[in-house]
Structure formats: C-alpha cells, structure tokens
Design an enzyme around this catalytic site. Structure first.
Site, PDB file in Angstrom:
ATOM      1  N   SER A 113      62.370  18.714   9.652  1.00  0.00           N
ATOM      2  CA  SER A 113      61.353  17.426   9.377  1.00  0.00           C
ATOM      3  C   SER A 113      62.204  16.189   9.661  1.00  0.00           C
ATOM      4  O   SER A 113      63.329  16.180   9.990  1.00  0.00           O
ATOM      5  CB  SER A 113      61.201  17.357   7.907  1.00  0.00           C
ATOM      6  OG  SER A 113      60.645  18.674   7.254  1.00  0.00           O
ATOM      7  N   HIS A 118      59.946   2.000  13.016  1.00  0.00           N
ATOM      8  CA  HIS A 118      60.117   1.154  14.123  1.00  0.00           C
ATOM      9  C   HIS A 118      59.602  -0.209  13.637  1.00  0.00           C
ATOM     10  O   HIS A 118      58.616  -0.305  12.997  1.00  0.00           O
ATOM     11  CB  HIS A 118      59.571   1.689  15.368  1.00  0.00           C
ATOM     12  CG  HIS A 118      59.963   3.009  15.919  1.00  0.00           C
ATOM     13  ND1 HIS A 118      61.199   3.288  16.391  1.00  0.00           N
ATOM     14  CD2 HIS A 118      59.367   4.117  15.745  1.00  0.00           C
ATOM     15  CE1 HIS A 118      61.276   4.447  16.521  1.00  0.00           C
ATOM     16  NE2 HIS A 118      60.244   5.143  16.217  1.00  0.00           N
ATOM     17  N   CYS A 141      58.176  20.103   6.935  1.00  0.00           N
ATOM     18  CA  CYS A 141      57.870  21.340   7.024  1.00  0.00           C
ATOM     19  C   CYS A 141      58.159  22.057   5.697  1.00  0.00           C
ATOM     20  O   CYS A 141      59.110  21.734   5.023  1.00  0.00           O
ATOM     21  CB  CYS A 141      58.396  22.163   7.964  1.00  0.00           C
ATOM     22  SG  CYS A 141      57.881  21.783   9.768  1.00  0.00           S
TER      23      CYS A 141
END
Length: 264
Positions: A113, A118, A141
């Site tokens: 994972s 950003h 996951c």
C-alpha cells in the site's frame, strides 16, 4: 456483532481513496500574490506534509517502510510513503463504516500500500484568484481501510471544495473458495465524515454500487469574504470592489465544484 469473514490466505482486495482539496483566496497585488506562494510553501512544505501523512498511517493501522519527499521551485511539494499492514488484527473502529478521528492524530508508502500527496499552488495572472490544490491518494491492500483517513485529512487543510473517489478492486476468497469483491459495508463516503463536516458542506454523491465505485463532491456552505482575502491591500477594498471579489471567488468555487467553465 457480525462474524468475521474467514479467508483462504491473504485478503487481496485493493482499496483506493483519491481526492482533491481546493483552498481559494484573493490576493490584490503582485507582492501579496508572491507572499501567498511563500506562505503556502512554508505552511505545506514536504516536512509538514510528511508529519500529516505519518499520522494517517497510524489512523489506518499500518507501518511505514519508506518515505520519499521533495519541495519544488518555485512552489509545491510531494511526499510518498510506502506502508505495510500491522501484524495484528485491526480493531472494529478501523474497518467499520464511520468517521475517522479528527486532527490530533501523516503520508507514507506501503509494501502493499502507499500514501501520496502533491500540492499545486496557483495564482490567476489577471484576476488575483489563488487556487491551492492538494491531491491525495491512499491505497491499501488487505483489511485496513483508507476511508478512516478522510475525516482527518479534510481537517488538516482549509478545504473549500473537496472531490472524493473511493474504489475497491480485485477479489479475495473465503475458506470455501467463494470470491468476495468487497469486504465491508458502504453506501456513501459521507458516512465516514464527522457531523461537523457534513453540516459545513453541500454534498453530492454519484455511486455505482455494482462496480464498488463511490464519488462525493463537497462545497463549503458558508461564505465570508474576509476568510478569502490575503495580503495588506485587500483590507482597503471598497464596497464595490468587495462585491466584485466576492463574485470572482464564488465563480471560481462553482467552476471547480461542477468541473466546467461557467459564464460570468
């Protein structure tokens, strides 16, 4: 209490939470506009973003494996964290359909994972509208849920508009060999937001339940112009100028919320 699903091997479901947060403001002069960029670079630099994401890892019950971060010139920053699941069974509060914790509790990269952020500070060259955008992805996951990070992250930024997408991909098998394409109940992303957040925003859902796709758009309800003015020059605006700036800021917010250009 529902019995827990008994799986054959690992939980192979991939759960991805992706969302954009927009913070709008108005800066009158080029000097104030530059000061705004400097403010964003200081307030949301890579170090601060790393702190925020580190707390997210704790909220969803994971371990940090690696962190990569970068500040950009002239503006903006990115952080990616690789994470792994905790070697313990998650608590019910970490996987149930309910809001995650508020800001008292950051972003990372997982072995199965990852979490990324950003930032995109931007100023319109003519109208003085500054639109600061933050893109965040939390992908996991297994049994841990990225949805638990949503409530916390929205409160970490001045969020005027938020667009959220959540998707569950793949499948896992139970001990009898039956495939499971989702391992938790969900009918709306809104159920993972606290009462104060739901009260503060106008929200619209577009969900495709049969595809395990969930989408929510959020627009701040209350508008106080003084909360959107940045810099010394904005304190001397006339009543007519304040009305014009109000129209500009609201127009910017509506275009982003509805994702299309609109006539003035």
């Amino acid at each position: 209490m529902k019995s827990k699903l008994k799986l054959h091997g690992f939980n192979n479901l991939t759960k991805t939470l992706s969302f954009n947060i927009y913070d709008i403001c108005y800066a009158e002069t080029p000097q104030d506009q530059q000061a705004y960029v400097e403010y964003i670079n200081k307030e949301y630099n890579a170090k601060r973003l790393t702190q925020i994401l580190t707390e997210v890892v704790d909220i969803i019950g994971a371990n940090i494996l690696n962190i990569a971060s970068q500040d950009y010139e002239p503006q903006g920053a990115s952080v990616t964290i690789l994470i792994s699941e905790e070697p313990v069974t998650p608590t019910d509060s970490q996987i149930e359909e309910s809001p995650g914790p508020l800001p008292e509790i950051i972003l990372a990269h997982l072995d199965k994972s990852h979490i990324t952020v950003h930032t995109y500070p931007e100023i319109h060259p003519v109208d003085g509208i500054a639109t600061f955008r933050v893109d965040i992805d939390v992908s996991t996951c297994g049994v841990i849920s990225p949805l638990k990070a949503l409530n916390f992250l929205i409160h970490q930024f001045d969020s005027d508009i938020v667009t959220v997408d959540y998707r569950v991909r793949g499948f896992t098998r139970d001990v009898e060999g039956k495939k499971h394409f989702i391992d938790h109940e969900i009918n709306s992303i809104q159920n993972y937001l606290s009462d104060d957040t739901r009260d503060a925003y106008q929200m619209t859902d577009v969900n495709v339940y049969q595809e395990n796709l969930f989408h929510t758009k959020m627009l701040l309800k209350n508008f106080e112009l003084d909360n959107y003015l940045f810099g010394d020059a904005t304190s001397n605006l006339s009543s007519e100028q304040r009305a014009q700036v109000t129209d500009r800021v609201k127009h910017e917010m509506l275009e982003i919320f509805y994702a299309r250009n609109m006539s003035s």
